[in-house]
Design a protein around this motif. Sequence first.
Motif, PDB file in Angstrom:
ATOM      1  N   SER A 110      10.377  15.676 -21.961  1.00 38.82           N
ATOM      2  CA  SER A 110      10.326  16.681 -20.899  1.00 38.82           C
ATOM      3  C   SER A 110       9.158  16.388 -19.978  1.00 38.82           C
ATOM      4  O   SER A 110       8.239  15.643 -20.331  1.00 38.82           O
ATOM      5  CB  SER A 110      10.168  18.086 -21.489  1.00 38.82           C
ATOM      6  OG  SER A 110       8.848  18.292 -21.972  1.00 38.82           O
ATOM      7  N   GLN A 111       9.207  16.986 -18.806  1.00 38.30           N
ATOM      8  CA  GLN A 111       8.045  16.932 -17.935  1.00 38.30           C
ATOM      9  C   GLN A 111       6.887  17.642 -18.618  1.00 38.30           C
ATOM     10  O   GLN A 111       7.079  18.637 -19.312  1.00 38.30           O
ATOM     11  CB  GLN A 111       8.334  17.618 -16.595  1.00 38.30           C
ATOM     12  CG  GLN A 111       8.988  16.751 -15.560  1.00 38.30           C
ATOM     13  CD  GLN A 111       8.789  17.310 -14.154  1.00 38.30           C
ATOM     14  OE1 GLN A 111       7.779  17.951 -13.858  1.00 38.30           O
ATOM     15  NE2 GLN A 111       9.767  17.078 -13.290  1.00 38.30           N
ATOM     16  N   ARG A 112       5.687  17.149 -18.402  1.00 34.80           N
ATOM     17  CA  ARG A 112       4.526  17.856 -18.931  1.00 34.80           C
ATOM     18  C   ARG A 112       4.401  19.195 -18.217  1.00 34.80           C
ATOM     19  O   ARG A 112       4.535  19.280 -17.006  1.00 34.80           O
ATOM     20  CB  ARG A 112       3.259  17.030 -18.737  1.00 34.80           C
ATOM     21  CG  ARG A 112       3.271  15.735 -19.539  1.00 34.80           C
ATOM     22  CD  ARG A 112       1.950  15.000 -19.459  1.00 34.80           C
ATOM     23  NE  ARG A 112       2.065  13.668 -20.041  1.00 34.80           N
ATOM     24  CZ  ARG A 112       1.068  12.796 -20.089  1.00 34.80           C
ATOM     25  NH1 ARG A 112      -0.114  13.115 -19.598  1.00 34.80           N
ATOM     26  NH2 ARG A 112       1.265  11.593 -20.622  1.00 34.80           N
ATOM     27  N   ALA A 142       6.465  21.653 -18.805  1.00 37.86           N
ATOM     28  CA  ALA A 142       7.780  22.284 -18.706  1.00 37.86           C
ATOM     29  C   ALA A 142       8.075  23.197 -19.887  1.00 37.86           C
ATOM     30  O   ALA A 142       8.988  24.017 -19.819  1.00 37.86           O
ATOM     31  CB  ALA A 142       8.874  21.221 -18.598  1.00 37.86           C
ATOM     32  N   ARG A 184       8.305   2.786 -13.397  1.00 39.07           N
ATOM     33  CA  ARG A 184       7.874   4.044 -12.817  1.00 39.07           C
ATOM     34  C   ARG A 184       6.522   3.898 -12.152  1.00 39.07           C
ATOM     35  O   ARG A 184       6.251   4.514 -11.134  1.00 39.07           O
ATOM     36  CB  ARG A 184       7.838   5.126 -13.897  1.00 39.07           C
ATOM     37  CG  ARG A 184       9.225   5.566 -14.348  1.00 39.07           C
ATOM     38  CD  ARG A 184       9.180   6.943 -14.974  1.00 39.07           C
ATOM     39  NE  ARG A 184       8.226   7.008 -16.073  1.00 39.07           N
ATOM     40  CZ  ARG A 184       8.494   6.626 -17.321  1.00 39.07           C
ATOM     41  NH1 ARG A 184       9.680   6.148 -17.614  1.00 39.07           N
ATOM     42  NH2 ARG A 184       7.594   6.723 -18.273  1.00 39.07           N
ATOM     43  N   GLU A 220       5.713   6.930  -9.208  1.00 34.64           N
ATOM     44  CA  GLU A 220       6.146   8.234  -9.667  1.00 34.64           C
ATOM     45  C   GLU A 220       5.050   8.875 -10.507  1.00 34.64           C
ATOM     46  O   GLU A 220       4.503   8.260 -11.406  1.00 34.64           O
ATOM     47  CB  GLU A 220       7.432   8.118 -10.484  1.00 34.64           C
ATOM     48  CG  GLU A 220       8.612   7.635  -9.665  1.00 34.64           C
ATOM     49  CD  GLU A 220       9.873   7.487 -10.515  1.00 34.64           C
ATOM     50  OE1 GLU A 220       9.801   7.755 -11.727  1.00 34.64           O
ATOM     51  OE2 GLU A 220      10.902   7.105  -9.957  1.00 34.64           O
ATOM     52  N   THR A 252       5.236  11.632 -12.581  1.00 39.64           N
ATOM     53  CA  THR A 252       5.914  12.632 -13.384  1.00 39.64           C
ATOM     54  C   THR A 252       5.777  12.254 -14.859  1.00 39.64           C
ATOM     55  O   THR A 252       6.697  11.705 -15.452  1.00 39.64           O
ATOM     56  CB  THR A 252       7.400  12.749 -12.990  1.00 39.64           C
ATOM     57  OG1 THR A 252       7.499  12.871 -11.572  1.00 39.64           O
ATOM     58  CG2 THR A 252       8.042  13.961 -13.638  1.00 39.64           C
ATOM     59  N   LEU A 301       5.656  12.301 -18.906  1.00 38.95           N
ATOM     60  CA  LEU A 301       6.567  12.920 -19.855  1.00 38.95           C
ATOM     61  C   LEU A 301       5.842  13.328 -21.131  1.00 38.95           C
ATOM     62  O   LEU A 301       4.792  12.792 -21.477  1.00 38.95           O
ATOM     63  CB  LEU A 301       7.691  11.941 -20.217  1.00 38.95           C
ATOM     64  CG  LEU A 301       8.639  11.519 -19.098  1.00 38.95           C
ATOM     65  CD1 LEU A 301       9.623  10.478 -19.624  1.00 38.95           C
ATOM     66  CD2 LEU A 301       9.380  12.712 -18.524  1.00 38.95           C
ATOM     67  N   HIS A 340      10.272  25.217 -15.062  1.00 40.69           N
ATOM     68  CA  HIS A 340       9.129  24.678 -14.329  1.00 40.69           C
ATOM     69  C   HIS A 340       9.119  25.211 -12.896  1.00 40.69           C
ATOM     70  O   HIS A 340      10.091  25.051 -12.155  1.00 40.69           O
ATOM     71  CB  HIS A 340       9.185  23.150 -14.300  1.00 40.69           C
ATOM     72  CG  HIS A 340       7.931  22.505 -13.766  1.00 40.69           C
ATOM     73  ND1 HIS A 340       6.713  22.598 -14.408  1.00 40.69           N
ATOM     74  CD2 HIS A 340       7.707  21.783 -12.656  1.00 40.69           C
ATOM     75  CE1 HIS A 340       5.806  21.939 -13.722  1.00 40.69           C
ATOM     76  NE2 HIS A 340       6.385  21.437 -12.644  1.00 40.69           N
ATOM     77  N   ALA A 370      12.806  11.422 -10.224  1.00 37.21           N
ATOM     78  CA  ALA A 370      11.961  11.696 -11.382  1.00 37.21           C
ATOM     79  C   ALA A 370      11.383  13.104 -11.356  1.00 37.21           C
ATOM     80  O   ALA A 370      11.310  13.766 -12.394  1.00 37.21           O
ATOM     81  CB  ALA A 370      10.827  10.672 -11.443  1.00 37.21           C
ATOM     82  N   ASP A 371      11.000  13.590 -10.173  1.00 31.08           N
ATOM     83  CA  ASP A 371      10.374  14.908 -10.121  1.00 31.08           C
ATOM     84  C   ASP A 371      11.387  16.036 -10.277  1.00 31.08           C
ATOM     85  O   ASP A 371      11.009  17.205 -10.371  1.00 31.08           O
ATOM     86  CB  ASP A 371       9.564  15.084  -8.836  1.00 31.08           C
ATOM     87  CG  ASP A 371      10.410  14.956  -7.576  1.00 31.08           C
ATOM     88  OD1 ASP A 371      11.612  14.651  -7.682  1.00 31.08           O
ATOM     89  OD2 ASP A 371       9.856  15.154  -6.477  1.00 31.08           O
ATOM     90  N   LEU A 383      13.802  17.775 -15.615  1.00 28.44           N
ATOM     91  CA  LEU A 383      13.048  18.742 -16.406  1.00 28.44           C
ATOM     92  C   LEU A 383      12.913  18.287 -17.856  1.00 28.44           C
ATOM     93  O   LEU A 383      11.808  18.225 -18.398  1.00 28.44           O
ATOM     94  CB  LEU A 383      13.738  20.105 -16.348  1.00 28.44           C
ATOM     95  CG  LEU A 383      13.091  21.218 -17.173  1.00 28.44           C
ATOM     96  CD1 LEU A 383      11.738  21.596 -16.590  1.00 28.44           C
ATOM     97  CD2 LEU A 383      14.011  22.443 -17.232  1.00 28.44           C
TER      98      LEU A 383
END
Length: 216
Positions: free
Chosen positions: A23-25, A27, A54, A59, A61, A63, A76, A95-96, A99
Amino acid sequence: MPFTALNSRMVEARIGPGQRMFSQRGAMLAYRGDVAFTPNIQGGQGGVGSMIGRRIAGEATPLMTVEGTGTVMFGHGGHHVHVVDLTGETLYVEADRLLAFDGSLQQGTMFMGSQGGVMGMVRGQVTGQGLFTTTLKGVGSAAVMAHGGVIELPITPQRPVHVDPQAYVAHRGDVRNKLSTALGWRDMVGRGSGEAFQLELSGQGTVYVQASEEKL
């Protein structure tokens, strides 16, 4: 490990022994059970190659790896969340806007210019998004974010779809993309400042479009 929608802006996923998610940090909203969250430095299932891709893409974003036994709620920034279920095909997503996703999916990075030529590279400059797009392939689910909800539009050889680049969220299937220019309504009413750009998607697949042109 499918996602369950709690409302339009939150999803919940159940994780068990031997399973993992990414997941995204930031999130994770809440969780129940014995669940661990650790920064991911290996680029997801794509390994070092994906991580390098990446970084080249610029990027930002990062994880988190999610493991253990329990349920985790994700969301988020108050963005709408849309779940995409994959049955072996590839999802292409900025990438952004990603979620969270099943650890069973193979993650990679694709240079958009390889599909759209020079116009694919121009798209990155026009939208302010990276020239690279994250890919997820396999059997599993991914939760993507959008402004104002998402609509799925089918793409067929007979009916390509034209999308405002800033309204584009993701696509899947055997799809080619190219950027074209056209005068839009903003130009006609004097509110625009030059040519409008459209992202043309052709082939066989699905494109996910958000209801707002705002960036995440």
